[in-house]
Design a protein around this motif. Structure first.
Motif, PDB file in Angstrom:
ATOM      1  N   SER A 477       0.841  -1.196   0.000  1.00 18.64           N
ATOM      2  CA  SER A 477       0.000   0.000   0.000  1.00 18.64           C
ATOM      3  C   SER A 477       0.880   1.251   0.000  1.00 18.64           C
ATOM      4  O   SER A 477       2.021   1.230   0.469  1.00 18.64           O
ATOM      5  N   THR A 478       0.336   2.332  -0.530  1.00 16.31           N
ATOM      6  CA  THR A 478       1.092   3.587  -0.548  1.00 16.31           C
ATOM      7  C   THR A 478       0.990   4.339   0.785  1.00 16.31           C
ATOM      8  O   THR A 478       1.618   5.383   0.964  1.00 16.31           O
ATOM      9  N   LEU A 479       0.209   3.809   1.717  1.00 15.96           N
ATOM     10  CA  LEU A 479       0.079   4.447   3.035  1.00 15.96           C
ATOM     11  C   LEU A 479       1.348   4.202   3.851  1.00 15.96           C
ATOM     12  O   LEU A 479       1.849   3.085   3.931  1.00 15.96           O
ATOM     13  N   SER A 480       1.861   5.265   4.459  1.00  8.71           N
ATOM     14  CA  SER A 480       3.109   5.173   5.221  1.00  8.71           C
ATOM     15  C   SER A 480       2.939   4.263   6.442  1.00  8.71           C
ATOM     16  O   SER A 480       1.900   4.250   7.105  1.00  8.71           O
ATOM     17  N   ILE A 481       3.995   3.524   6.733  1.00  8.33           N
ATOM     18  CA  ILE A 481       3.999   2.627   7.885  1.00  8.33           C
ATOM     19  C   ILE A 481       3.887   3.397   9.200  1.00  8.33           C
ATOM     20  O   ILE A 481       3.480   2.841  10.234  1.00  8.33           O
ATOM     21  N   PHE A 482       4.203   4.674   9.179  1.00  9.59           N
ATOM     22  CA  PHE A 482       4.138   5.483  10.405  1.00  9.59           C
ATOM     23  C   PHE A 482       2.691   5.711  10.878  1.00  9.59           C
ATOM     24  O   PHE A 482       2.480   6.205  11.977  1.00  9.59           O
ATOM     25  N   TRP A 483       1.724   5.319  10.054  1.00  9.80           N
ATOM     26  CA  TRP A 483       0.341   5.343  10.508  1.00  9.80           C
ATOM     27  C   TRP A 483       0.111   4.337  11.643  1.00  9.80           C
ATOM     28  O   TRP A 483      -0.893   4.402  12.355  1.00  9.80           O
TER      29      TRP A 483
END
Length: 613
Positions: A477-483
């Motif tokens: 996914s393009t969502l950052s792991i820092f989420w």
């Protein structure tokens, strides 16, 4: 040694008090004065001897060695455990759900072994010998793990980095791998509750200052645990994620060896508590005796059977005052005509202390059962959190952030929240409610449940956002792991309240004869939490993976709904919290008779003064 001296000191104080009473009622003033001087001299000598022993053994100096041991051993353990789910998928080619379940079972075994270690410690071996033997097993397991990974598992060379899959050449290597990790589980799990109890033994409850230090010790114990795991979750995880698994295992082995040596270093100056014998027959005797007197009415508390003198019938254990809960078991201590006419039979007549020991176990069980669902929350960090992070954007330029290293935010949260709790919340709550500990252990555990529930909600929200940012035909996914940071931080904050509270509660409420068992209940909760988590995964996949539906936690997480699984755990935690509140309100703590005696002794010392004629 310190315990024996304190008993002698107590007896001398009682004799001193008796002499003074005789002094008031008789005319033999000179004889009393001579006897008075002799006893006062014994009291002063006993107190001086106990003080010298206390200064030369135990205390923070040697408890610090145990804290260092805990930090190093935890570094070694998490060097294996924190990335195990990725090792199973990349090196042994397991699917995501199978790998998550394997890790849950292994972690559950780790903490289930704590019950074995606690039993041997309380019954036969004592704390020191138990810690030594299980640490040796721990080192042996890590040595075998390093050897198997070096010789058998990584073929072709450089595999296991997430790009090149491994093809182990021999099934022997796989067998040795599983043998080694379960030796690690047995060794680490077996000595963990005992090292916590052994550390608390270094502080004498008869000394007010050391009694306060004992309460603080458990907070620092959990702090040390997280300091050790911080290195594993950052540095070691990075090297393992790039395929250097053997290096990570060898570093873990070295840390375990240093931990063992640091533990042995304090051998001459530790304070030792002798084992109190097998508690299983003692508890069984209470139930059998109560059942044999089924038809009688329990006697009043003042008429129940108890041995004379300051010591209980249980070797090395303090007497416990009678409690009104679970009155049925009082029948075991009720004296009948058959008890008076025949020889004493422990399977028919038990002491009040023995009955209260059995009651204590029963009263702690509902509280303990309510902590298992929280452990389901906790175990997600080592399994589903890592798998979730592994399919999120974690490359930043040329740098790749391993998914397992995100648990560093959990550790930092624990370290920060521990400081906030000790320095801010404890003094504030102490002023409000007058409790020296600030918040009671039961209140802290309830707060931990609520925060744990919020962490699952945060994880579910993150998963919904991750699925929205999945590109067609792309695994990542393009969502950052820092989420993932909020869910890790919330789990860390909940640990400070839940697990530190558990350590204090179960160790403090357990009778002297089963102290290590009390500490092991915290770890057994984690164990069952892992098994329950594994069961939930099986059940959810069995129900949701039907027909063309891949289920909530499929091998390809982009086609599943892991967010629903997180929300399910949050709902179970909310339900568990409601039950926990009822159990916590019902619970009444244990009342040691010796504690009140010690208070009286201190008051006598202030009134009389040692060495005064």
């Amino acid at each position: 040694m310190a315990t024996v001296d304190s008993i002698n000191f107590t007896n001398n104080e009682a004799a001193l008090k008796q002499v003074r009473e005789n002094d008031r009622g008789t005319g033999a003033q000179e004889a009393v004065k001579i006897n008075f001087n002799e006893i006062e001299h014994k009291v002063a000598t006993s107190k001086s001897k106990a003080s010298l022993i206390r200064k030369s053994t135990g205390g923070w100096k040697f408890a610090s060695l145990l804290l260092a041991n805990q930090a190093l051993a935890t570094l070694a353990f998490f060097g294996v455990g924190v990335n195990l789910v990725l090792f199973l998928t990349r090196v042994l080619d397991q699917e995501n759900a199978d790998a998550a379940n394997s890790v849950s079972k292994w972690t559950g075994t780790v903490y289930l072994c704590s019950l074995v270690g606690a039993f041997l410690s309380d019954s036969y071996w004592g704390r020191y010998l138990t810690c030594t033997i299980f640490q040796l097993i721990f080192v042996l397991g890590l040595a075998l793990l390093s050897l198997s990974s070096w010789l058998f598992l990584f073929h072709p060379s450089g595999c296991g980095d997430g790009e090149t899959m491994c093809m182990p050449e021999s099934s022997v290597g796989v067998v040795i791998f599983y043998l080694s990790i379960y030796l690690v589980a047995f060794g680490y799990g077996g000595y963990q509750p005992t090292i916590a109890t052994f550390g608390s033994d270094q502080f004498d409850e008869a000394n007010p200052e050391e009694r306060a230090s004992k309460a603080v010790f458990f907070c620092y114990f959990y702090f040390a645990l997280n300091v050790g795991s911080l290195f594993s979750n950052t540095i070691l995880v990075y090297y393992e994620d790039t395929g250097k698994w053997t290096l990570g295992f060898v570093v873990s082995l070295g840390s375990a060896v240093i931990a063992l040596l640091s533990f042995l270093l304090g051998t001459p100056r530790y304070r030792y508590i002798k084992p109190c014998g097998n508690p299983l027959p003692r508890v069984a005797q209470v139930f059998v005796a109560a059942a044999r007197k089924w038809n009688i009415v329990p006697a009043n508390s003042g008429d129940l059977y108890e041995v004379e003198g300051p010591e209980s019938a249980i070797k090395g254990s303090r007497k416990i005052y009678h409690s009104d809960e679970i009155e049925f078991l009082d029948k075991a201590a009720t004296i009948t005509e058959d008890d008076l006419s025949g020889p004493k039979n422990p399977w028919r007549l038990c002491t009040v202390t023995q009955v209260e020991e059995a009651k204590c176990v029963l009263k702690m069980l509902p509280i303990w059962l309510c902590t298992i669902i929280y452990s389901v929350v906790f175990t997600q960090m080592a399994s589903l959190f890592v798998e979730q992070g592994d399919v999120m954007k974690s490359n930043f330029g040329d740098f790749h952030l391993p998914a397992a290293s995100m648990s560093a935010f959990d550790i930092c949260s624990v370290l920060i929240c521990t400081g906030i709790y000790r320095q801010l919340l404890v003094p504030l709550s102490r002023k409000i409610n007058g409790n020296p500990k600030g918040l009671s252990e039961l209140k802290r555990m309830g707060i931990g449940l609520i925060i744990g529930m919020l962490s699952m909600i945060a994880a579910g929200v993150t998963e919904i956002a991750r699925l929205k940012h999945v590109q067609p035909h792309e695994k990542i996914s393009t969502l950052s792991i820092f989420w993932q940071i909020p869910q890790y931080v919330l789990v860390g904050a909940s640990e400070v309240f839940m697990y530190v509270g558990q350590l204090e509660f179960f160790n403090g409420q357990a009778p002297d004869g089963i102290k290590s068992f009390g500490s092991s209940l915290c770890m057994a909760s984690i164990s069952l939490g892992n098994y329950v988590s594994s069961m939930l995964v099986y059940m959810v996949m069995g129900i949701t993976a039907k027909g063309k539906s891949p289920g909530w936690i499929p091998d390809d997480l982009n086609t599943g709904h892991m967010d629903r699984f997180y929300f399910l755990i949050a709902a179970l935690t909310a339900f568990d919290f409601v039950i926990y509140v009822f159990c916590a309100k019902w619970y009444k703590g244990i009342d040691f008779e010796v504690t009140k005696m010690e208070i009286q002794i201190m008051e006598n010392q202030e009134d009389v003064g040692i060495g005064r004629v």
